[in-house]
Design a protein around this motif. Structure first.
Motif, PDB file in Angstrom:
ATOM      1  N   LEU A  39      -3.725   8.310  -8.729  1.00 18.96           N
ATOM      2  CA  LEU A  39      -3.019   9.567  -8.479  1.00 18.96           C
ATOM      3  C   LEU A  39      -1.521   9.320  -8.592  1.00 18.96           C
ATOM      4  CD1 LEU A  39      -5.154  10.817  -5.436  1.00 18.96           C
ATOM      5  CD2 LEU A  39      -5.552  11.167  -7.888  1.00 18.96           C
ATOM      6  N   GLY A  40      -1.050   9.165  -9.837  1.00 20.60           N
ATOM      7  CA  GLY A  40       0.358   8.946 -10.096  1.00 20.60           C
ATOM      8  C   GLY A  40       0.712   7.558 -10.573  1.00 20.60           C
ATOM      9  N   PHE A  41      -0.264   6.664 -10.629  1.00 23.51           N
ATOM     10  CA  PHE A  41      -0.012   5.280 -11.027  1.00 23.51           C
ATOM     11  C   PHE A  41      -1.111   4.797 -11.975  1.00 23.51           C
ATOM     12  CE2 PHE A  41       1.207   5.878  -6.592  1.00 23.51           C
ATOM     13  CZ  PHE A  41       2.500   5.380  -6.530  1.00 23.51           C
ATOM     14  N   ALA A  42      -0.757   3.903 -12.906  1.00 23.16           N
ATOM     15  CA  ALA A  42      -1.757   3.112 -13.601  1.00 23.16           C
ATOM     16  C   ALA A  42      -2.261   2.046 -12.643  1.00 23.16           C
ATOM     17  CB  ALA A  42      -1.168   2.464 -14.846  1.00 23.16           C
ATOM     18  N   VAL A  43      -3.531   1.667 -12.758  1.00 20.69           N
ATOM     19  CA  VAL A  43      -4.162   0.742 -11.825  1.00 20.69           C
ATOM     20  C   VAL A  43      -4.878  -0.355 -12.608  1.00 20.69           C
ATOM     21  CG1 VAL A  43      -5.822   0.510  -9.938  1.00 20.69           C
ATOM     22  CG2 VAL A  43      -4.508   2.623 -10.171  1.00 20.69           C
ATOM     23  N   ASN A  44      -4.628  -1.591 -12.240  1.00 20.29           N
ATOM     24  CA  ASN A  44      -5.283  -2.729 -12.888  1.00 20.29           C
ATOM     25  C   ASN A  44      -6.696  -2.875 -12.323  1.00 20.29           C
ATOM     26  OD1 ASN A  44      -6.036  -5.210 -14.014  1.00 20.29           O
ATOM     27  ND2 ASN A  44      -3.999  -6.093 -13.781  1.00 20.29           N
ATOM     28  N   MET A  45      -7.696  -2.662 -13.168  1.00 23.81           N
ATOM     29  CA  MET A  45      -9.094  -2.772 -12.774  1.00 23.81           C
ATOM     30  C   MET A  45      -9.687  -4.133 -13.118  1.00 23.81           C
ATOM     31  SD  MET A  45     -10.189   0.867 -14.430  1.00 23.81           S
ATOM     32  CE  MET A  45     -11.949   0.576 -14.249  1.00 23.81           C
ATOM     33  N   ALA A  68      13.498   0.239  -2.430  1.00 26.42           N
ATOM     34  CA  ALA A  68      13.163   0.832  -1.136  1.00 26.42           C
ATOM     35  C   ALA A  68      11.862   1.631  -1.236  1.00 26.42           C
ATOM     36  CB  ALA A  68      14.305   1.718  -0.648  1.00 26.42           C
ATOM     37  N   PHE A  69      11.719   2.424  -2.286  1.00 28.49           N
ATOM     38  CA  PHE A  69      10.487   3.183  -2.491  1.00 28.49           C
ATOM     39  C   PHE A  69       9.299   2.242  -2.660  1.00 28.49           C
ATOM     40  CE2 PHE A  69       7.648   5.366  -5.641  1.00 28.49           C
ATOM     41  CZ  PHE A  69       7.172   6.358  -4.795  1.00 28.49           C
ATOM     42  N   CYS A  70       9.460   1.217  -3.486  1.00 23.97           N
ATOM     43  CA  CYS A  70       8.361   0.266  -3.724  1.00 23.97           C
ATOM     44  C   CYS A  70       8.006  -0.508  -2.457  1.00 23.97           C
ATOM     45  CB  CYS A  70       8.736  -0.699  -4.838  1.00 23.97           C
ATOM     46  SG  CYS A  70       8.818   0.034  -6.478  1.00 23.97           S
ATOM     47  N   ARG A  71       9.003  -0.892  -1.674  1.00 19.11           N
ATOM     48  CA  ARG A  71       8.724  -1.606  -0.427  1.00 19.11           C
ATOM     49  C   ARG A  71       7.916  -0.750   0.535  1.00 19.11           C
ATOM     50  NH1 ARG A  71      14.071  -2.989   2.176  1.00 19.11           N
ATOM     51  NH2 ARG A  71      12.794  -4.085   3.725  1.00 19.11           N
ATOM     52  N   ALA A  72       8.220   0.534   0.587  1.00 22.67           N
ATOM     53  CA  ALA A  72       7.451   1.424   1.444  1.00 22.67           C
ATOM     54  C   ALA A  72       5.983   1.450   1.010  1.00 22.67           C
ATOM     55  CB  ALA A  72       8.049   2.829   1.421  1.00 22.67           C
ATOM     56  N   LEU A  73       5.755   1.483  -0.299  1.00 22.02           N
ATOM     57  CA  LEU A  73       4.387   1.504  -0.788  1.00 22.02           C
ATOM     58  C   LEU A  73       3.687   0.174  -0.525  1.00 22.02           C
ATOM     59  CD1 LEU A  73       4.769   3.420  -4.179  1.00 22.02           C
ATOM     60  CD2 LEU A  73       4.333   4.324  -1.889  1.00 22.02           C
ATOM     61  N   LEU A  74       4.369  -0.930  -0.806  1.00 21.55           N
ATOM     62  CA  LEU A  74       3.774  -2.240  -0.569  1.00 21.55           C
ATOM     63  C   LEU A  74       3.416  -2.421   0.900  1.00 21.55           C
ATOM     64  CD1 LEU A  74       3.031  -5.049  -1.725  1.00 21.55           C
ATOM     65  CD2 LEU A  74       5.386  -5.757  -1.240  1.00 21.55           C
ATOM     66  N   ASN A  75       4.183  -1.767   1.773  1.00 23.19           N
ATOM     67  CA  ASN A  75       3.963  -1.877   3.219  1.00 23.19           C
ATOM     68  C   ASN A  75       3.008  -0.806   3.742  1.00 23.19           C
ATOM     69  OD1 ASN A  75       4.630  -3.304   5.656  1.00 23.19           O
ATOM     70  ND2 ASN A  75       5.892  -1.553   6.281  1.00 23.19           N
ATOM     71  N   GLY A  76       2.199  -0.236   2.861  1.00 22.05           N
ATOM     72  CA  GLY A  76       1.205   0.740   3.290  1.00 22.05           C
ATOM     73  C   GLY A  76       1.743   2.127   3.513  1.00 22.05           C
ATOM     74  N   GLY A  77       2.898   2.452   2.912  1.00 22.98           N
ATOM     75  CA  GLY A  77       3.450   3.799   3.008  1.00 22.98           C
ATOM     76  C   GLY A  77       4.580   3.953   3.994  1.00 22.98           C
ATOM     77  N   GLU A  78       5.076   2.838   4.560  1.00 21.62           N
ATOM     78  CA  GLU A  78       6.100   2.906   5.607  1.00 21.62           C
ATOM     79  C   GLU A  78       7.167   1.853   5.376  1.00 21.62           C
ATOM     80  OE1 GLU A  78       8.046   1.383   9.182  1.00 21.62           O
ATOM     81  OE2 GLU A  78       6.421   0.329   8.157  1.00 21.62           O
ATOM     82  N   LEU A  79       8.413   2.192   5.715  1.00 22.77           N
ATOM     83  CA  LEU A  79       9.508   1.236   5.625  1.00 22.77           C
ATOM     84  C   LEU A  79      10.530   1.534   6.708  1.00 22.77           C
ATOM     85  CD1 LEU A  79      10.862  -1.128   4.063  1.00 22.77           C
ATOM     86  CD2 LEU A  79      12.070   0.604   2.720  1.00 22.77           C
ATOM     87  N   GLY A  80      10.839   0.540   7.539  1.00 16.84           N
ATOM     88  CA  GLY A  80      11.878   0.673   8.549  1.00 16.84           C
ATOM     89  C   GLY A  80      11.657   1.823   9.509  1.00 16.84           C
ATOM     90  N   GLY A  81      10.410   2.083   9.865  1.00 17.14           N
ATOM     91  CA  GLY A  81      10.098   3.179  10.764  1.00 17.14           C
ATOM     92  C   GLY A  81       9.951   4.526  10.082  1.00 17.14           C
ATOM     93  N   ILE A 135       3.524   8.186   3.683  1.00 15.58           N
ATOM     94  CA  ILE A 135       2.103   8.532   3.702  1.00 15.58           C
ATOM     95  C   ILE A 135       1.345   7.420   4.417  1.00 15.58           C
ATOM     96  CG2 ILE A 135       2.079   9.986   1.645  1.00 15.58           C
ATOM     97  CD1 ILE A 135       1.207   7.566   0.042  1.00 15.58           C
ATOM     98  N   GLY A 136       0.110   7.710   4.793  1.00  5.93           N
ATOM     99  CA  GLY A 136      -0.709   6.729   5.480  1.00  5.93           C
ATOM    100  C   GLY A 136      -1.336   5.734   4.523  1.00  5.93           C
ATOM    101  N   PRO A 137      -1.735   4.570   5.008  1.00  7.64           N
ATOM    102  CA  PRO A 137      -2.305   3.547   4.138  1.00  7.64           C
ATOM    103  C   PRO A 137      -3.600   3.971   3.461  1.00  7.64           C
ATOM    104  CG  PRO A 137      -2.465   2.910   6.453  1.00  7.64           C
ATOM    105  CD  PRO A 137      -1.581   4.102   6.398  1.00  7.64           C
ATOM    106  N   LYS A 138      -4.402   4.808   4.118  1.00  7.42           N
ATOM    107  CA  LYS A 138      -5.652   5.254   3.483  1.00  7.42           C
ATOM    108  C   LYS A 138      -5.357   6.216   2.333  1.00  7.42           C
ATOM    109  CE  LYS A 138      -9.369   4.490   4.617  1.00  7.42           C
ATOM    110  NZ  LYS A 138     -10.328   3.444   4.186  1.00  7.42           N
ATOM    111  N   THR A 139      -4.347   7.048   2.504  1.00  7.29           N
ATOM    112  CA  THR A 139      -3.950   7.941   1.413  1.00  7.29           C
ATOM    113  C   THR A 139      -3.412   7.141   0.241  1.00  7.29           C
ATOM    114  OG1 THR A 139      -3.415   9.686   2.999  1.00  7.29           O
ATOM    115  CG2 THR A 139      -2.480   9.895   0.804  1.00  7.29           C
ATOM    116  N   LEU A 140      -2.588   6.135   0.537  1.00 10.74           N
ATOM    117  CA  LEU A 140      -2.050   5.291  -0.523  1.00 10.74           C
ATOM    118  C   LEU A 140      -3.167   4.550  -1.242  1.00 10.74           C
ATOM    119  CD1 LEU A 140       0.398   4.145  -1.992  1.00 10.74           C
ATOM    120  CD2 LEU A 140       0.554   2.389  -0.211  1.00 10.74           C
ATOM    121  N   ARG A 141      -4.157   4.076  -0.491  1.00 12.28           N
ATOM    122  CA  ARG A 141      -5.292   3.390  -1.126  1.00 12.28           C
ATOM    123  C   ARG A 141      -6.034   4.342  -2.062  1.00 12.28           C
ATOM    124  NH1 ARG A 141      -8.477  -1.162   0.040  1.00 12.28           N
ATOM    125  NH2 ARG A 141      -9.848  -1.451  -1.766  1.00 12.28           N
ATOM    126  N   LEU A 142      -6.163   5.599  -1.650  1.00  9.31           N
ATOM    127  CA  LEU A 142      -6.786   6.603  -2.510  1.00  9.31           C
ATOM    128  C   LEU A 142      -5.979   6.791  -3.777  1.00  9.31           C
ATOM    129  CD1 LEU A 142      -8.974   8.886  -2.795  1.00  9.31           C
ATOM    130  CD2 LEU A 142      -7.292  10.409  -1.736  1.00  9.31           C
TER     131      LEU A 142
END
Length: 420
Positions: free
Chosen positions: A349-355, A293-306, A310-317
């Motif tokens: 900011l809290g995650f490893a990122v594949n560059m 559920a947490f991962c789905r919210a992130l994959l969906n730009g910070g939202e799940l089921g209403g 967080i907002g998608p721009k914050t998540l992108r940051l």
């Protein structure tokens, strides 16, 4: 009386082919786990979930949650997720950031005044340390990306982490309180000047302390009210209540000879009672379904089921590399133990990122982000391929076997229709 939390609608289960994946190739995951890990006794059991294009396309439970009692892993088995707590804590901090209540370049001493005069280690042993002033103050961004100069005692590398061990700061068996940790850290120097290097550390635990100061509520209450309850993550908490105790898996330690020994008996585990120290860096237990559920919210730009975290721009940051100079972990890491050691991997900011997937020598995508826990649990989210993978087992330490690298080859090898 507060209404019981309602889960967002459960994800659909679909065929591999409908999600652009091969059912035959996905079955290799079970074959590999059984042959290499479960049947030889390297893992008591394992649970794997693959989610793509809005549906669960693969879900498997193998072996035992509790080998001694012959209790099999089930869909509702509760696992110690240790450092997979860190992304949840990081999102909690960024929720306050979106409310304008904290900035990434704020000095940490603004929220922890007793840290205003922290020095950088030069020589000596506790308590007689010789220090120098840092090149710049520690900032909130340093805590999120592990460039703070803090450490973990179990790295067994320096006189500084020896001081952590002496005080029990960051130990697996949590002792004392977070306030005690904060006070003790005020008397221990930094490993390096903030921003100079990357070192896996208690930084995310410190964020928990800051979150509760800003929000005016206990950190665990903030996480419950703002993330866990809204997403229906009802089995995720800092302890396992009595009614769910029978669902807690046993945890094991690798014995160095291809076997394992019992490390934490679920019948007597410290996770069965509310802890004095609420660890934002490694204190949560969870289930595969909850963490999905947490991962789905992130994959969906910070939202799940209403429910929007967080907002998608914050998540992108958050999922952009924040290491100074856009360097990767091989260039900046001083850590002898971490959940990410690959070339081509940065840290957000809290995650490893594949560059750079080519540098990792693994299939993947630019922008994929992930983390794992000390008991060999792992997850990754690949927005480009609309993909989530979650892996649960209970074996310390996570460096015992290359299961995370193997899973990437197995999962990406099952994709028949790439989005790229």
């Amino acid at each position: 009386m507060q209404a019981q939390a309602q889960k967002p609608r459960s994800p659909a289960t679909g065929s591999a082919a409908s999600a652009g994946m091969s059912e035959t190739a996905l079955k290799r995951i079970d074959d590999h786990l059984k042959r290499v890990y479960v049947d030889p006794g390297r893992f008591a059991g394992a649970q794997t979930l693959v989610y793509r294009r809005g549906q669960i396309v693969y879900q498997s439970s193998l072996g035992y949650a509790d080998r001694e009692r012959k209790a099999p892993i089930k869909d509702d088995t509760i696992f110690r997720i240790y450092s997979m707590t860190k992304p949840i804590t990081s999102v909690a901090l960024m929720m306050l950031f979106e409310e304008g209540r904290i900035q990434l370049d704020d000095p940490v001493a603004k929220y922890i005044p007793e840290w205003a005069n922290l020095g950088v280690f030069q020589a000596g042993i506790a308590p007689a340390f010789l220090t120098r002033p840092p090149a710049r103050p520690m900032q909130i961004v340093d805590l999120l990306r592990h460039t703070s100069g803090l450490t973990y005692g179990f790295q067994n590398r320096t006189n500084v982490d020896a001081a952590y061990r002496d005080k029990g700061i960051g130990a697996f068996e949590k002792a004392g309180t977070l306030d005690c940790w904060i006070a003790d850290l005020a008397r221990i120097p930094l490993e390096f000047s903030p921003g100079e290097a990357w070192n896996y550390s208690v930084s995310t635990d410190v964020l928990g302390n800051i979150i509760q100061k800003i929000s005016g509520m206990p950190f665990e209450q903030f996480v419950r009210q703002r993330i866990l309850d809204p997403l229906g993550m009802t089995d995720t908490d800092f302890f396992v209540p009595e009614a769910k105790a029978h669902r807690l898996a046993a945890c094991y330690s690798a014995d160095g000879e291809g076997g394992m020994t019992l490390q934490d008996d679920p019948a007597t585990s410290s996770f069965l009672a509310p802890p004095d120290l609420i660890s934002g860096g490694g204190g949560l237990v969870s289930t595969t379904a909850d963490y999905l559920a947490f991962c789905r919210a992130l994959l969906n730009g910070g939202e799940l089921g209403g429910v929007r975290l967080i907002g998608p721009k914050t998540l992108r940051l958050m999922t952009t590399n924040h290491l100074p100079g856009n360097r990767d972990l091989t260039e900046m890491s001083r850590s002898m133990f971490s959940e990410a050691t690959n070339a081509g991997i940065g840290f957000g900011l809290g995650f490893a990122v594949n560059m750079n997937p080519a540098s990792t020598l693994l299939p993947g995508s630019v922008g994929e982000y992930y983390w794992g826990g000390a008991a060999s649990t792992a997850f990754w989210i690949d927005p480009a391929e609309d993909l989530i993978t979650i892996f649960m087992t209970q074996l310390l330490p996570s460096s015992s076997y290359p299961i995370r690298r193997e899973l990437r080859a197995l999962v990406y090898g099952a994709i028949t229709e790439s989005n790229l």
